[in-house]
Motif scaffolding. Structure first.
Motif, short mmCIF file in Angstrom:
data_model
loop_
_atom_site.label_atom_id
_atom_site.label_comp_id
_atom_site.label_asym_id
_atom_site.label_seq_id
_atom_site.Cartn_x
_atom_site.Cartn_y
_atom_site.Cartn_z
N VAL A 260 0.83 -1.21 0.00
CA VAL A 260 0.00 0.00 0.00
C VAL A 260 0.87 1.25 0.00
CG1 VAL A 260 -1.68 1.34 1.34
CG2 VAL A 260 -1.97 -1.14 1.08
N LEU A 261 1.92 1.26 0.81
CA LEU A 261 2.81 2.41 0.86
C LEU A 261 3.48 2.65 -0.50
CD1 LEU A 261 4.30 4.65 2.39
CD2 LEU A 261 5.98 2.93 3.13
N ASN A 262 3.94 1.56 -1.12
CA ASN A 262 4.56 1.69 -2.44
C ASN A 262 3.59 2.26 -3.47
OD1 ASN A 262 7.11 0.77 -1.75
ND2 ASN A 262 6.70 -1.35 -2.29
N SER A 263 2.32 1.84 -3.39
CA SER A 263 1.33 2.34 -4.35
C SER A 263 1.12 3.84 -4.18
CB SER A 263 0.00 1.59 -4.18
OG SER A 263 -0.68 1.98 -2.99
N ARG A 264 1.16 4.31 -2.96
CA ARG A 264 1.00 5.74 -2.72
C ARG A 264 2.19 6.53 -3.26
NH1 ARG A 264 -1.13 5.13 3.55
NH2 ARG A 264 -3.26 4.45 3.04
N LEU A 265 3.39 6.00 -3.03
CA LEU A 265 4.59 6.68 -3.51
C LEU A 265 4.63 6.70 -5.03
CD1 LEU A 265 7.21 5.18 -1.02
CD2 LEU A 265 6.29 7.52 -1.00
N LEU A 266 4.33 5.56 -5.65
CA LEU A 266 4.40 5.48 -7.10
C LEU A 266 3.30 6.31 -7.76
CD1 LEU A 266 5.25 1.69 -7.49
CD2 LEU A 266 6.74 3.62 -8.02
N THR A 267 2.11 6.35 -7.15
CA THR A 267 1.03 7.16 -7.70
C THR A 267 1.35 8.65 -7.57
OG1 THR A 267 -0.60 5.45 -7.19
CG2 THR A 267 -1.45 7.68 -7.59
N GLY A 268 1.94 9.02 -6.44
CA GLY A 268 2.36 10.41 -6.27
C GLY A 268 3.36 10.82 -7.33
N LEU A 269 4.32 9.92 -7.63
CA LEU A 269 5.29 10.20 -8.68
C LEU A 269 4.60 10.32 -10.04
CD1 LEU A 269 8.22 10.48 -9.64
CD2 LEU A 269 8.32 7.97 -9.76
N PRO A 276 1.89 6.52 -16.16
CA PRO A 276 1.31 5.51 -15.28
C PRO A 276 2.33 4.95 -14.29
CG PRO A 276 0.67 5.11 -17.55
CD PRO A 276 1.72 6.18 -17.60
N PRO A 277 1.87 4.50 -13.13
CA PRO A 277 2.78 3.96 -12.11
C PRO A 277 3.51 2.71 -12.58
CG PRO A 277 0.64 4.48 -11.15
CD PRO A 277 0.48 4.59 -12.63
N LEU A 278 4.72 2.54 -12.08
CA LEU A 278 5.52 1.37 -12.37
C LEU A 278 4.77 0.10 -12.00
CD1 LEU A 278 8.41 0.31 -13.19
CD2 LEU A 278 8.95 0.41 -10.75
N LEU A 279 4.76 -0.88 -12.92
CA LEU A 279 4.13 -2.20 -12.70
C LEU A 279 2.66 -2.08 -12.29
CD1 LEU A 279 7.05 -4.02 -10.86
CD2 LEU A 279 6.37 -4.27 -13.25
N ASP A 280 2.00 -0.99 -12.71
CA ASP A 280 0.57 -0.77 -12.43
C ASP A 280 0.25 -0.66 -10.95
OD1 ASP A 280 -0.49 -0.60 -15.05
OD2 ASP A 280 -0.36 -2.78 -15.25
N LEU A 281 1.22 -0.32 -10.13
CA LEU A 281 0.98 -0.24 -8.69
C LEU A 281 0.41 1.13 -8.32
CD1 LEU A 281 4.09 -2.11 -7.24
CD2 LEU A 281 1.72 -2.91 -7.37
N SER A 282 -0.77 1.42 -8.87
CA SER A 282 -1.47 2.65 -8.53
C SER A 282 -2.25 2.45 -7.23
CB SER A 282 -2.43 3.05 -9.64
OG SER A 282 -3.48 2.11 -9.74
N VAL A 283 -2.61 3.55 -6.60
CA VAL A 283 -3.41 3.48 -5.39
C VAL A 283 -4.72 2.75 -5.66
CG1 VAL A 283 -4.81 4.88 -3.80
CG2 VAL A 283 -2.42 5.49 -4.23
N ASP A 284 -5.38 3.08 -6.77
CA ASP A 284 -6.68 2.48 -7.06
C ASP A 284 -6.57 0.98 -7.32
OD1 ASP A 284 -7.86 4.93 -6.77
OD2 ASP A 284 -8.86 4.93 -8.72
N GLN A 285 -5.58 0.56 -8.11
CA GLN A 285 -5.47 -0.86 -8.42
C GLN A 285 -5.12 -1.66 -7.17
OE1 GLN A 285 -3.84 -1.99 -12.16
NE2 GLN A 285 -3.12 -3.96 -11.44
N VAL A 286 -4.19 -1.18 -6.39
CA VAL A 286 -3.82 -1.90 -5.17
C VAL A 286 -4.98 -1.92 -4.18
CG1 VAL A 286 -2.31 -1.84 -3.14
CG2 VAL A 286 -1.35 -1.56 -5.43
N ALA A 287 -5.73 -0.82 -4.09
CA ALA A 287 -6.88 -0.78 -3.19
C ALA A 287 -7.92 -1.82 -3.59
CB ALA A 287 -7.50 0.61 -3.18
N LEU A 288 -8.17 -1.97 -4.90
CA LEU A 288 -9.12 -2.98 -5.37
C LEU A 288 -8.61 -4.38 -5.09
CD1 LEU A 288 -11.66 -3.84 -6.90
CD2 LEU A 288 -10.36 -3.63 -9.02
N MET A 289 -7.33 -4.61 -5.36
CA MET A 289 -6.77 -5.93 -5.10
C MET A 289 -6.80 -6.25 -3.61
SD MET A 289 -3.46 -5.82 -7.65
CE MET A 289 -2.82 -7.43 -7.14
N LYS A 290 -6.51 -5.27 -2.77
CA LYS A 290 -6.49 -5.49 -1.33
C LYS A 290 -7.90 -5.75 -0.78
CE LYS A 290 -4.56 -3.53 2.94
NZ LYS A 290 -5.76 -3.54 3.77
N GLN A 291 -8.89 -5.07 -1.37
CA GLN A 291 -10.28 -5.28 -0.95
C GLN A 291 -10.72 -6.71 -1.28
OE1 GLN A 291 -13.73 -2.52 -2.17
NE2 GLN A 291 -13.96 -4.28 -3.51
N GLY A 292 -10.40 -7.14 -2.53
CA GLY A 292 -10.81 -8.46 -2.96
C GLY A 292 -12.31 -8.62 -2.98
#
Length: 322
Positions: A260-269, A276-292
């Motif tokens: 989650v922290l990495n997604s925030r850093l990469l999305t901020g960048l 687009p964020p490296l390896l698709d690690l955006s806040v939105d994509q990680v949040a959806l994956m984490k929610q499941g």
């Protein structure tokens, strides 16, 4: 029947048009003039040029059509300007539904997404109340577009059927799921993430068959169909991808908090450099994956008369395509 297909050049749309072209139906495929039209031209279908943000272009294309299959949407988890989510997924949906009413369309099959249920109680069926939170701008705006469509159904008699796929897998997918498979198969992922979270998957061919059967089925106006095959943890999915590709799993698994922290850093960048964020690690994509979530697609299989394809075949076709 003459079918107007919106979103005909997208991942699912291309597969759907190819599938429908093998039937007795006549196709009118709606696309922007900047889209790759090569597949549509190869199939010999009628092409209507326009944009879903332009209702008049939709009406021109729909004139003389019987049914609409709407797959047009913005399926991304990061964009430089978030207004486009509303323009396409909300107002674009409104335009399509209004155009269908004004041109006398007799059935609209609108392809939504299982993510509109958000943090609903699992397993999710068509009768499950939606959750209060949706984990991405994509899901939030798709849900708003769905509500508009249902309002037209209730108040103006729009002949609506809605299909809700889970994560769609198959050949030639340039979107999030396809890139996820490709990154693992090409050994680009340095670590696994969120390995214990459950997520639903479906083969693109099954989605196409479900849309066709939803169009052809009589007496189903107002119905909802979740189209989803296997529910796997991301750990299980990763194992499947690597097994098919014949490559080892990444040696590391990141803790969820680090992901989650990495997604925030990469999305901020990304917001700074507008890429687009490296390896698709955006806040939105990680949040959806984490929610499941877990979807129950048995109604579609039962009422639309098809059988789900094993997800392994979908992964095999995805990997073979690149």
């Amino acid at each position: 029947m003459r079918i107007f297909v919106a979103g005909a050049t997208g991942f699912i749309g291309t597969h759907l048009v190819t599938h429908l072209a093998e039937t007795k139906h006549e196709l009118v495929c709606f696309a922007r003039n900047t889209s790759d039209l090569s597949t549509l031209k190869k199939l010999g279908v009628t092409i209507a040029i326009g944009d879903i943000t332009d209702k008049e272009s939709l009406k021109r294309g729909m004139v003389g059509c019987d049914w609409v299959a709407n797959l047009a949407n913005l399926f991304l988890f990061w964009v430089p300007d978030e207004q486009i989510y509303t323009d396409v997924n909300v107002e674009g949906t409104r335009n399509i539904m209004e155009a269908a009413i004004e041109t006398g369309i007799s059935k609209v099959v609108h392809v939504s997404t299982g993510t509109v249920w958000g943090n609903a109680e699992w397993p999710i069926t068509e009768d499950t109340p939606v959750g209060k939170q949706r984990a991405s701008k994509y899901a939030q705006t798709k849900y708003k577009g769905d509500l508009i469509a249902w309002r037209f159904y209730e108040e103006q008699g729009l002949p609506l059927v809605m299909v809700y796929p889970s994560a769609v897998l198959g050949a030639d997918d340039p979107k999030a799921a396809g890139r996820y498979v490709k990154n693992f198969a090409k050994r680009r992922m340095p670590a696994q993430i969120l390995t214990n979270v459950k997520f639903p998957f479906v083969y693109v061919g099954d989605v196409c068959e479900a849309v066709l059967q939803a169009l052809e089925k009589e007496g189903n106006i107002g119905e909802k169909y979740i189209v989803s095959g296997d529910n796997l943890t991301f750990g299980e999915f990763n194992h499947l991808i690597c097994d098919v590709a014949g490559v080892p799993l990444p040696p590391l698994s990141l803790p969820d908090a680090v992901t989650v922290l990495n997604s925030r850093l990469l999305t901020g960048l990304s917001n700074l450099i507008k890429k687009p964020p490296l390896l698709d690690l955006s806040v939105d994509q990680v949040a959806l994956m984490k929610q499941g979530f877990i979807l129950d697609g048995s109604k579609a299989e039962r009422e639309l008369g098809f059988r789900y394809t094993p997800i392994r075949q979908a992964v095999e076709e995805a990997i073979a395509s690149f």
